[in-house]
Design a protein around this motif. Structure first.
Motif, PDB file in Angstrom:
ATOM      1  N   PHE A   1      -1.146   9.641   4.781  1.00  0.00           N
ATOM      2  CA  PHE A   1      -0.467   8.589   5.534  1.00  0.00           C
ATOM      3  C   PHE A   1      -1.060   8.456   6.937  1.00  0.00           C
ATOM      4  N   ASP A   2      -1.206   9.584   7.637  1.00  0.00           N
ATOM      5  CA  ASP A   2      -1.718   9.548   9.009  1.00  0.00           C
ATOM      6  C   ASP A   2      -3.160   9.059   9.057  1.00  0.00           C
ATOM      7  N   SER A   3      -3.966   9.430   8.072  1.00  0.00           N
ATOM      8  CA  SER A   3      -5.362   8.985   8.034  1.00  0.00           C
ATOM      9  C   SER A   3      -5.443   7.480   7.824  1.00  0.00           C
ATOM     10  N   LYS A   4      -4.598   6.979   6.911  1.00  0.00           N
ATOM     11  CA  LYS A   4      -4.589   5.539   6.675  1.00  0.00           C
ATOM     12  C   LYS A   4      -4.083   4.783   7.895  1.00  0.00           C
ATOM     13  N   ARG A   5      -3.058   5.334   8.563  1.00  0.00           N
ATOM     14  CA  ARG A   5      -2.534   4.684   9.759  1.00  0.00           C
ATOM     15  C   ARG A   5      -3.618   4.588  10.832  1.00  0.00           C
TER      16      ARG A   5
ATOM     17  N   ARG B   1     -16.689   6.802   9.024  1.00  0.00           N
ATOM     18  CA  ARG B   1     -17.206   5.683   9.815  1.00  0.00           C
ATOM     19  C   ARG B   1     -17.568   4.504   8.923  1.00  0.00           C
ATOM     20  N   LYS B   2     -18.104   4.795   7.742  1.00  0.00           N
ATOM     21  CA  LYS B   2     -18.410   3.724   6.796  1.00  0.00           C
ATOM     22  C   LYS B   2     -17.129   2.985   6.410  1.00  0.00           C
ATOM     23  N   GLU B   3     -16.094   3.741   6.097  1.00  0.00           N
ATOM     24  CA  GLU B   3     -14.828   3.127   5.687  1.00  0.00           C
ATOM     25  C   GLU B   3     -14.237   2.302   6.821  1.00  0.00           C
ATOM     26  N   LEU B   4     -14.379   2.793   8.059  1.00  0.00           N
ATOM     27  CA  LEU B   4     -13.865   2.059   9.210  1.00  0.00           C
ATOM     28  C   LEU B   4     -14.576   0.717   9.365  1.00  0.00           C
ATOM     29  N   LEU B   5     -15.905   0.725   9.245  1.00  0.00           N
ATOM     30  CA  LEU B   5     -16.663  -0.520   9.389  1.00  0.00           C
ATOM     31  C   LEU B   5     -16.369  -1.488   8.246  1.00  0.00           C
ATOM     32  N   VAL B   6     -16.322  -0.957   7.024  1.00  0.00           N
ATOM     33  CA  VAL B   6     -16.045  -1.814   5.867  1.00  0.00           C
ATOM     34  C   VAL B   6     -14.658  -2.446   5.989  1.00  0.00           C
ATOM     35  N   THR B   7     -13.657  -1.634   6.348  1.00  0.00           N
ATOM     36  CA  THR B   7     -12.288  -2.143   6.477  1.00  0.00           C
ATOM     37  C   THR B   7     -12.180  -3.140   7.622  1.00  0.00           C
ATOM     38  N   SER B   8     -12.854  -2.864   8.737  1.00  0.00           N
ATOM     39  CA  SER B   8     -12.811  -3.771   9.895  1.00  0.00           C
ATOM     40  C   SER B   8     -13.432  -5.118   9.557  1.00  0.00           C
ATOM     41  N   PHE B   9     -14.600  -5.088   8.912  1.00  0.00           N
ATOM     42  CA  PHE B   9     -15.255  -6.335   8.532  1.00  0.00           C
ATOM     43  C   PHE B   9     -14.410  -7.111   7.520  1.00  0.00           C
ATOM     44  N   ALA B  10     -13.831  -6.386   6.557  1.00  0.00           N
ATOM     45  CA  ALA B  10     -12.993  -7.050   5.554  1.00  0.00           C
ATOM     46  C   ALA B  10     -11.783  -7.695   6.209  1.00  0.00           C
ATOM     47  N   LEU B  11     -11.147  -6.985   7.145  1.00  0.00           N
ATOM     48  CA  LEU B  11      -9.980  -7.516   7.832  1.00  0.00           C
ATOM     49  C   LEU B  11     -10.346  -8.753   8.632  1.00  0.00           C
ATOM     50  N   PHE B  12     -11.471  -8.708   9.318  1.00  0.00           N
ATOM     51  CA  PHE B  12     -11.930  -9.877  10.080  1.00  0.00           C
ATOM     52  C   PHE B  12     -12.123 -11.075   9.162  1.00  0.00           C
ATOM     53  N   SER B  13     -12.766 -10.859   8.031  1.00  0.00           N
ATOM     54  CA  SER B  13     -13.062 -11.973   7.129  1.00  0.00           C
ATOM     55  C   SER B  13     -11.800 -12.570   6.526  1.00  0.00           C
TER      56      SER B  13
ATOM     57  N   ALA C   1       1.767  -3.024  13.003  1.00  0.00           N
ATOM     58  CA  ALA C   1       3.040  -2.849  12.295  1.00  0.00           C
ATOM     59  C   ALA C   1       2.789  -2.430  10.850  1.00  0.00           C
ATOM     60  N   HIS C   2       1.767  -3.027  10.210  1.00  0.00           N
ATOM     61  CA  HIS C   2       1.407  -2.625   8.847  1.00  0.00           C
ATOM     62  C   HIS C   2       0.977  -1.158   8.808  1.00  0.00           C
ATOM     63  N   ALA C   3       0.222  -0.741   9.843  1.00  0.00           N
ATOM     64  CA  ALA C   3      -0.215   0.653   9.899  1.00  0.00           C
ATOM     65  C   ALA C   3       0.977   1.598   9.983  1.00  0.00           C
ATOM     66  N   LYS C   4       2.016   1.140  10.664  1.00  0.00           N
ATOM     67  CA  LYS C   4       3.233   1.943  10.807  1.00  0.00           C
ATOM     68  C   LYS C   4       4.042   1.971   9.509  1.00  0.00           C
ATOM     69  N   LEU C   5       4.170   0.818   8.853  1.00  0.00           N
ATOM     70  CA  LEU C   5       5.013   0.714   7.659  1.00  0.00           C
ATOM     71  C   LEU C   5       4.289   1.181   6.392  1.00  0.00           C
TER      72      LEU C   5
ATOM     73  N   VAL D   1      -2.869  -6.773   1.892  1.00  0.00           N
ATOM     74  CA  VAL D   1      -4.055  -6.667   1.033  1.00  0.00           C
ATOM     75  C   VAL D   1      -4.850  -5.407   1.377  1.00  0.00           C
ATOM     76  N   ILE D   2      -4.991  -5.144   2.676  1.00  0.00           N
ATOM     77  CA  ILE D   2      -5.708  -3.949   3.114  1.00  0.00           C
ATOM     78  C   ILE D   2      -4.985  -2.679   2.640  1.00  0.00           C
ATOM     79  N   ILE D   3      -3.651  -2.681   2.791  1.00  0.00           N
ATOM     80  CA  ILE D   3      -2.864  -1.511   2.366  1.00  0.00           C
ATOM     81  C   ILE D   3      -3.086  -1.228   0.886  1.00  0.00           C
ATOM     82  N   VAL D   4      -2.995  -2.274   0.062  1.00  0.00           N
ATOM     83  CA  VAL D   4      -3.170  -2.099  -1.384  1.00  0.00           C
ATOM     84  C   VAL D   4      -4.593  -1.646  -1.702  1.00  0.00           C
TER      85      VAL D   4
END
Length: 433
Positions: free
Chosen positions: A214-218, A5-17, A60-64, A199-202
């Motif tokens: 792969f599935d967890s990251k997707r 959940r921490k990673e989800l919030l951090v990634t979501s906020f980073a993506l928004f910014s 699409a990034h989540a898929k690729l 950037v998020i993928i890297v």
């Protein structure tokens, strides 16, 4: 709170910014102001190109789970390489410097009276520091900077709406939905999706992120995309509504340049909602929102060229330095001039980007290489008159575009691309499907 959940919030906020920058803050209020009673319709159009398409791009990034190169490789390797280079050059030459220009005009110059050169130099020096600390970007943006942006934005919107008279002016738009769609181009969010998604993928590949499968990251990227998209939707709708409802309370001088109209309206709303403290709040908000976007653009560009040179760290550093120097140079222009320069470029690259996003999110049996090639070629052909018509309008060109549906709205590529997709899918050999 568990790690996931921490990673989800951090990634979501980073993506928004990474999405939310100068244009995202300045464009919606004036759009709502000019839309008046039609602000809901203009919001609908704006959400298509500024929220829906970008979030599909993240899916699409989540898929690729690759780089931006993967978005165009089904057309052809050389096309994808050229497309990537063009997009990254556009990114460091227009939206990245635009963040510095907006920060200077709204936050720095009114308070300190400094020159654009000094502001841009300090601004991109700080950007470079963040970008060179690549492994920490996701945490820095997601844990610290973005929550501040979101809290300030929601506070300004909430207080402004609660204190408004809910009276709107008269719309100045003949086709509010189309205006909203085209104004959404100026956010660069669709282009941002293919750039910052990478950037998020890297970032997820660095050791401090505990997501490896792969599935967890997707799943993480998809959920983050939906959360970030929901945030963009709420804030865009709020900013457009605030602009519309303050239309009868704030006088915007139409003789000023469009960028100054945007800045003055946003400043007027902040002061009306928060008093004199509104100026300080606005300055902090602009600076944070612009800075995080510039970091994402420069980091994404440096990531790409690092990959071109066998993951060379020297290539990453050199690219980041060049991008920041370019930002300082172009950042001398005012915000409106950068938008004028950007418009014909966006009319060219945005339709292709939209189609690549939509095709990449589809199953491979539908979006085959043949479909990719046909749709992209037709999109390029039918978007070219929009670019030429903006740069050098002529009667001979008009005689051609009169026969293209939606060409008058700069959307002449939409129906031909759709028709090409359907026809190509139906007639291609069954072995390719």
């Amino acid at each position: 709170m568990n790690i996931q959940r921490k990673e989800l919030l951090v990634t979501s906020f980073a993506l928004f910014s990474l999405f939310f920058g100068a244009g995202n803050l300045l464009l919606p209020p004036l759009l709502g102001y000019n839309a008046g009673e039609n602000w809901l319709w203009v919001s609908l159009g704006f959400m298509i190109t500024a929220v829906l398409i970008p979030i599909i791009g993240i899916l699409a990034h989540a898929k690729l789970q690759g780089t931006m190169y993967d978005f165009g490789k089904k057309v052809s390797p050389w096309f994808s390489s050229i497309y990537c280079i063009i997009v990254y050059i556009i990114s460091v030459a227009i939206p990245s410097p635009r963040t510095a220009s907006a920060t200077h005009e709204i936050a720095i110059h009114p308070a300190f009276g400094t020159s654009p050169l000094l502001t841009s130099a300090i601004y991109f020096t700080l950007v470079l520091v963040f970008v060179l600390n690549r492994s920490k970007i996701l945490n820095l943006l997601g844990k610290y900077l973005t929550p501040c942006i979101v809290i300030i934005l929601l506070a300004v919107i909430g207080i402004a709406l609660s204190s408004s008279s809910f009276a709107t002016g008269t719309s100045t738009f003949e086709t509010p939905i189309v205006t909203g769609i085209l104004e959404g181009y100026q956010t660069f969010d669709a282009i941002g999706a293919v750039v910052v998604g990478a950037v998020i993928i890297v970032s997820l590949k660095f050791k401090n992120m505990k997501v490896s499968q792969f599935d967890s990251k997707r799943k993480l990227i998809r959920q983050s995309g939906f959360i970030a998209g929901s945030g963009l939707f709420i804030i865009y709708a709020g900013l457009i509504a605030v602009g519309a409802y303050y239309g009868s309370q704030i006088e915007v001088n139409s003789e000023l340049s469009t960028d100054m109209q945007r800045a003055n309206l946003l400043r007027g709303i902040s002061i009306a909602a928060l008093g004199n403290f509104g100026n300080t709040v606005l300055s902090v908000l602009i600076s944070l929102a612009c800075f995080t976007t510039a970091v994402g653009i420069v980091a994404g560009t440096a990531d790409y060229f690092r990959g071109l040179f066998n993951k060379s760290q020297n290539a990453y550093v050199i690219t980041a330095i060049i991008a920041c120097i370019a930002g300082v140079g172009v950042g001398q222009l005012d915000f409106h001039s950068i938008i004028v320069i950007a418009y014909p470029i966006l009319l060219f690259i945005y339709p292709i980007t939209i189609m690549l996003i939509l095709l990449n999110v589809m199953p491979g049996r539908i979006a085959t290489p043949l479909v990719f090639r046909a749709v992209v070629i037709v999109t390029f052909i039918f978007s070219t008159p929009d670019v030429i018509g903006f740069i050098s309008p002529s009667e001979s060109l008009k005689s051609i575009t009169d026969y293209i549906p939606l060409a008058k709205q700069s959307l002449g590529w939409v129906l031909p691309a759709l028709a090409t997709f359907v026809v190509t899918y139906l007639v291609q050999p069954k072995s390719n499907v």
